[in-house]
Design a protein around this motif. Structure first.
Motif, PDB file in Angstrom:
ATOM      1  N   THR A 171       0.840  -1.206   0.000  1.00 48.57           N
ATOM      2  CA  THR A 171       0.000   0.000   0.000  1.00 48.57           C
ATOM      3  C   THR A 171       0.877   1.259   0.000  1.00 48.57           C
ATOM      4  O   THR A 171       2.061   1.229   0.388  1.00 48.57           O
ATOM      5  CB  THR A 171      -0.920   0.043   1.235  1.00 48.57           C
ATOM      6  OG1 THR A 171      -0.124   0.249   2.408  1.00 48.57           O
ATOM      7  CG2 THR A 171      -1.716  -1.252   1.374  1.00 48.57           C
ATOM      8  N   LYS A 172       0.273   2.361  -0.405  1.00 45.60           N
ATOM      9  CA  LYS A 172       0.994   3.640  -0.445  1.00 45.60           C
ATOM     10  C   LYS A 172       1.429   4.074   0.950  1.00 45.60           C
ATOM     11  O   LYS A 172       2.536   4.599   1.144  1.00 45.60           O
ATOM     12  CB  LYS A 172       0.097   4.704  -1.072  1.00 45.60           C
ATOM     13  CG  LYS A 172       0.797   6.041  -1.280  1.00 45.60           C
ATOM     14  CD  LYS A 172      -0.112   7.025  -1.987  1.00 45.60           C
ATOM     15  CE  LYS A 172       0.606   8.371  -2.190  1.00 45.60           C
ATOM     16  NZ  LYS A 172      -0.279   9.360  -2.887  1.00 45.60           N
ATOM     17  N   LEU A 173       0.570   3.842   1.929  1.00 45.65           N
ATOM     18  CA  LEU A 173       0.901   4.208   3.303  1.00 45.65           C
ATOM     19  C   LEU A 173       2.164   3.478   3.759  1.00 45.65           C
ATOM     20  O   LEU A 173       3.053   4.081   4.378  1.00 45.65           O
ATOM     21  CB  LEU A 173      -0.273   3.882   4.233  1.00 45.65           C
ATOM     22  CG  LEU A 173      -0.015   4.084   5.737  1.00 45.65           C
ATOM     23  CD1 LEU A 173       0.315   5.547   6.020  1.00 45.65           C
ATOM     24  CD2 LEU A 173      -1.215   3.616   6.557  1.00 45.65           C
TER      25      LEU A 173
ATOM     26  N   LYS B 136       4.544   2.326   1.932  1.00 46.60           N
ATOM     27  CA  LYS B 136       5.704   2.893   1.229  1.00 46.60           C
ATOM     28  C   LYS B 136       6.139   4.200   1.899  1.00 46.60           C
ATOM     29  O   LYS B 136       7.329   4.465   2.084  1.00 46.60           O
ATOM     30  CB  LYS B 136       5.367   3.128  -0.234  1.00 46.60           C
ATOM     31  CG  LYS B 136       5.248   1.849  -1.053  1.00 46.60           C
ATOM     32  CD  LYS B 136       4.883   2.154  -2.495  1.00 46.60           C
ATOM     33  CE  LYS B 136       4.731   0.856  -3.290  1.00 46.60           C
ATOM     34  NZ  LYS B 136       4.292   1.099  -4.681  1.00 46.60           N
ATOM     35  N   ASN B 137       5.149   5.020   2.291  1.00 42.17           N
ATOM     36  CA  ASN B 137       5.453   6.292   2.942  1.00 42.17           C
ATOM     37  C   ASN B 137       6.117   6.090   4.303  1.00 42.17           C
ATOM     38  O   ASN B 137       6.893   6.948   4.767  1.00 42.17           O
ATOM     39  CB  ASN B 137       4.180   7.137   3.105  1.00 42.17           C
ATOM     40  CG  ASN B 137       3.639   7.631   1.767  1.00 42.17           C
ATOM     41  OD1 ASN B 137       4.395   7.713   0.775  1.00 42.17           O
ATOM     42  ND2 ASN B 137       2.351   7.954   1.715  1.00 42.17           N
ATOM     43  N   LEU B 138       5.813   4.960   4.925  1.00 44.90           N
ATOM     44  CA  LEU B 138       6.394   4.653   6.225  1.00 44.90           C
ATOM     45  C   LEU B 138       7.796   4.055   6.100  1.00 44.90           C
ATOM     46  O   LEU B 138       8.450   3.779   7.114  1.00 44.90           O
ATOM     47  CB  LEU B 138       5.485   3.685   6.991  1.00 44.90           C
ATOM     48  CG  LEU B 138       4.151   4.256   7.480  1.00 44.90           C
ATOM     49  CD1 LEU B 138       3.290   3.156   8.070  1.00 44.90           C
ATOM     50  CD2 LEU B 138       4.386   5.372   8.501  1.00 44.90           C
ATOM     51  N   GLY B 139       8.228   3.831   4.859  1.00 37.33           N
ATOM     52  CA  GLY B 139       9.585   3.320   4.652  1.00 37.33           C
ATOM     53  C   GLY B 139       9.672   1.824   4.463  1.00 37.33           C
ATOM     54  O   GLY B 139      10.773   1.259   4.376  1.00 37.33           O
ATOM     55  N   TYR B 140       8.513   1.148   4.384  1.00 33.91           N
ATOM     56  CA  TYR B 140       8.525  -0.293   4.147  1.00 33.91           C
ATOM     57  C   TYR B 140       9.195  -0.566   2.793  1.00 33.91           C
ATOM     58  O   TYR B 140       8.908   0.101   1.793  1.00 33.91           O
ATOM     59  CB  TYR B 140       7.105  -0.852   4.124  1.00 33.91           C
ATOM     60  CG  TYR B 140       6.459  -1.021   5.492  1.00 33.91           C
ATOM     61  CD1 TYR B 140       6.759  -0.157   6.538  1.00 33.91           C
ATOM     62  CD2 TYR B 140       5.547  -2.034   5.725  1.00 33.91           C
ATOM     63  CE1 TYR B 140       6.161  -0.296   7.782  1.00 33.91           C
ATOM     64  CE2 TYR B 140       4.936  -2.184   6.968  1.00 33.91           C
ATOM     65  CZ  TYR B 140       5.246  -1.309   7.981  1.00 33.91           C
ATOM     66  OH  TYR B 140       4.661  -1.440   9.219  1.00 33.91           O
ATOM     67  N   HIS B 141      10.078  -1.524   2.781  1.00 35.52           N
ATOM     68  CA  HIS B 141      10.754  -2.011   1.579  1.00 35.52           C
ATOM     69  C   HIS B 141      11.842  -1.043   1.089  1.00 35.52           C
ATOM     70  O   HIS B 141      12.635  -1.397   0.219  1.00 35.52           O
ATOM     71  CB  HIS B 141       9.733  -2.272   0.448  1.00 35.52           C
ATOM     72  CG  HIS B 141      10.257  -3.169  -0.633  1.00 35.52           C
ATOM     73  ND1 HIS B 141      10.532  -4.495  -0.426  1.00 35.52           N
ATOM     74  CD2 HIS B 141      10.576  -2.928  -1.933  1.00 35.52           C
ATOM     75  CE1 HIS B 141      10.973  -5.045  -1.553  1.00 35.52           C
ATOM     76  NE2 HIS B 141      11.010  -4.104  -2.493  1.00 35.52           N
ATOM     77  N   LYS B 142      11.887   0.161   1.608  1.00 40.01           N
ATOM     78  CA  LYS B 142      12.863   1.151   1.148  1.00 40.01           C
ATOM     79  C   LYS B 142      14.282   0.702   1.514  1.00 40.01           C
ATOM     80  O   LYS B 142      14.560   0.358   2.658  1.00 40.01           O
ATOM     81  CB  LYS B 142      12.576   2.519   1.780  1.00 40.01           C
ATOM     82  CG  LYS B 142      13.496   3.628   1.276  1.00 40.01           C
ATOM     83  CD  LYS B 142      13.140   4.963   1.919  1.00 40.01           C
ATOM     84  CE  LYS B 142      14.042   6.077   1.406  1.00 40.01           C
ATOM     85  NZ  LYS B 142      13.714   7.378   2.036  1.00 40.01           N
TER      86      LYS B 142
END
Length: 423
Positions: free
Chosen positions: A360-362, A364-370
């Motif tokens: 989900t976009k949220l 990604k914004n939280l840094g998941y997978h980054k």
């Protein structure tokens, strides 16, 4: 019959009135007695514990109806023996085929019976100690009536002992007083066959002294300890023999392994139980020192389920010899135990953000997978990234065994991780 014939065989009744126990099936006006008296019995599965009368009932049916009677054991018979019986039965009328431990027949062996049962070439009587719903093909089960036999009560077993002493022509010659019965009943585990044979063994072992033979608990226990080596699939021997089998393979002694395998086969041990333990052993005690061990053990499990006894003994032996003769390592077994103990101590440590999924976009914004580095994008398919939670970085659970295969693994891991894990 002579004195060398076991007491249980000498006393086997030939009519329902002489049968001890199972009155719900064979008593007056019961469903099975009514069918027998009418001269028309269906194909049936007799399900119950060992030694409660399954074989005896089959014998009584054949004797009462006065029809050709064939008896096979699923432990020692295969499709060939079944077909020989069916070929003979086609030339006769009303033949009965009794198959002891029918649950040990594989699907192919059970399927070989279907046509003959459907056409009435034979009346099948199968005996099993296992739930037929799980162990007998549904097609065959639908063509047979299932009768459930109950465990014999202490009253039944004491009655059987009295019958033996009073009616058997050989025990009649001995002056026997049945003073105590608890040991006879307990050691036999409610199995009438074992009970009678233990009674005979106790009496005959003490008959040379002359005079009255007083059967006491102490006398029975003493005799049993001296003369009997029972293989009880649900008792202590069951666990002792499988333990000796596993330890012999772990100790790399194929001769001892085959000996204990033979003890289990001769004792009628479930082929699936033996094969299942070898699959576990292949991973626990050999592991990546010889990865083919698990492949062979798993193939053995599949094969023996298709083949069944008696041929399955060859496949079991091949696998046992291979496992016993293989290089050993319990490194994977130790690794998972170490990791489990560590998890219990440290609880649910957070998974590093770069290893988390981000659907989900949220997220990604939280840094998941980054920051996740795809290993195949790097030389030698190795990124060298941190995969453990930060709090336990560098913790080693897997220590390669000291064998050729795992020493290669150790060298490879050391090349990748340098000093991080101490390989």
């Amino acid at each position: 019959m002579n004195s060398s014939t076991p007491l249980a065989e000498r006393l086997r009744p030939e009519n329902l009135d002489a049968l001890v126990g199972q009155k719900h099936l064979t008593g007056k006006a019961s469903i099975l007695r009514t069918a027998i008296e009418a001269g028309k019995v269906p194909s049936m599965i007799l399900w119950g514990p060992p030694g409660v009368g399954k074989t005896t009932i089959a014998n009584i049916i054949a004797h009462t109806l006065n029809v050709p009677y064939y008896q096979l054991s699923a432990i020692s018979s295969g499709v060939k023996e079944v077909r020989e019986v069916l070929d003979n039965a086609k030339k006769q009328v009303g033949a009965i085929l009794f198959i002891d431990e029918i649950h040990r027949f594989n699907k192919g062996q059970q399927d070989a019976l279907l046509g003959a049962v459907e056409k009435g070439v034979i009346t099948l009587i199968g005996a099993t100690t296992e739930n037929p719903s799980f162990e007998v093909n549904s097609a065959l089960l639908s063509r047979a009536q299932v009768y459930v036999l109950k465990p014999l009560t202490d009253v039944d077993l004491r009655e059987l002992l009295q019958v033996a002493i009073k009616q058997d022509i050989y025990l009649q010659k001995l002056n026997i007083e049945l003073k105590e019965t608890e040991a006879l009943i307990n050691i036999s585990g409610g199995d009438a066959r074992k009970l009678l044979n233990l009674l005979e063994l106790t009496a005959s072992s003490n008959s040379s002294k002359g005079g009255e033979i007083i059967i006491t608990n102490d006398l029975v226990i003493k005799t049993a300890q001296q003369k009997i080596a029972l293989y009880d699939k649900k008792g202590e021997q069951h666990y002792d023999i499988i333990s000796a089998f596993i330890k012999s393979m772990r100790g790399s002694d194929p001769n001892a392994a085959v000996y204990y395998l033979a003890r289990m086969i001769e004792g009628g041990e479930d082929v699936k139980f033996i094969a299942r333990r070898m699959v576990i052993f292949a991973s626990e005690d050999i592991g990546n020192a010889n990865a083919n061990a698990l492949l062979l053990a798993n193939a053995t499990f599949e094969a023996v389920n298709k083949i069944g006894y008696p041929e399955a003994r060859i496949i079991l032996s091949q696998c046992a010899v291979y496992l016993a003769s293989s290089v050993k390592s319990n490194a994977s077994y130790v690794a998972i135990n170490n990791a489990l103990a560590f998890v219990k101590q440290t609880g649910d440590l957070p998974v590093p953000l770069h290893l988390r999924n981000a659907p989900t976009k949220l997220m990604k914004n939280l840094g998941y997978h980054k920051g996740y580095e795809y290993a195949h994008d790097y030389e030698h398919n190795f990124a060298g990234q941190e995969y453990l939670p930060e709090e336990i970085s560098g913790t080693k659970f897997y220590e390669p065994g000291k064998n050729a295969r795992e020493e290669e693994t150790r060298k490879y891991l050391r090349t990748l991780w340098k000093e991080k894990y101490g390989y």
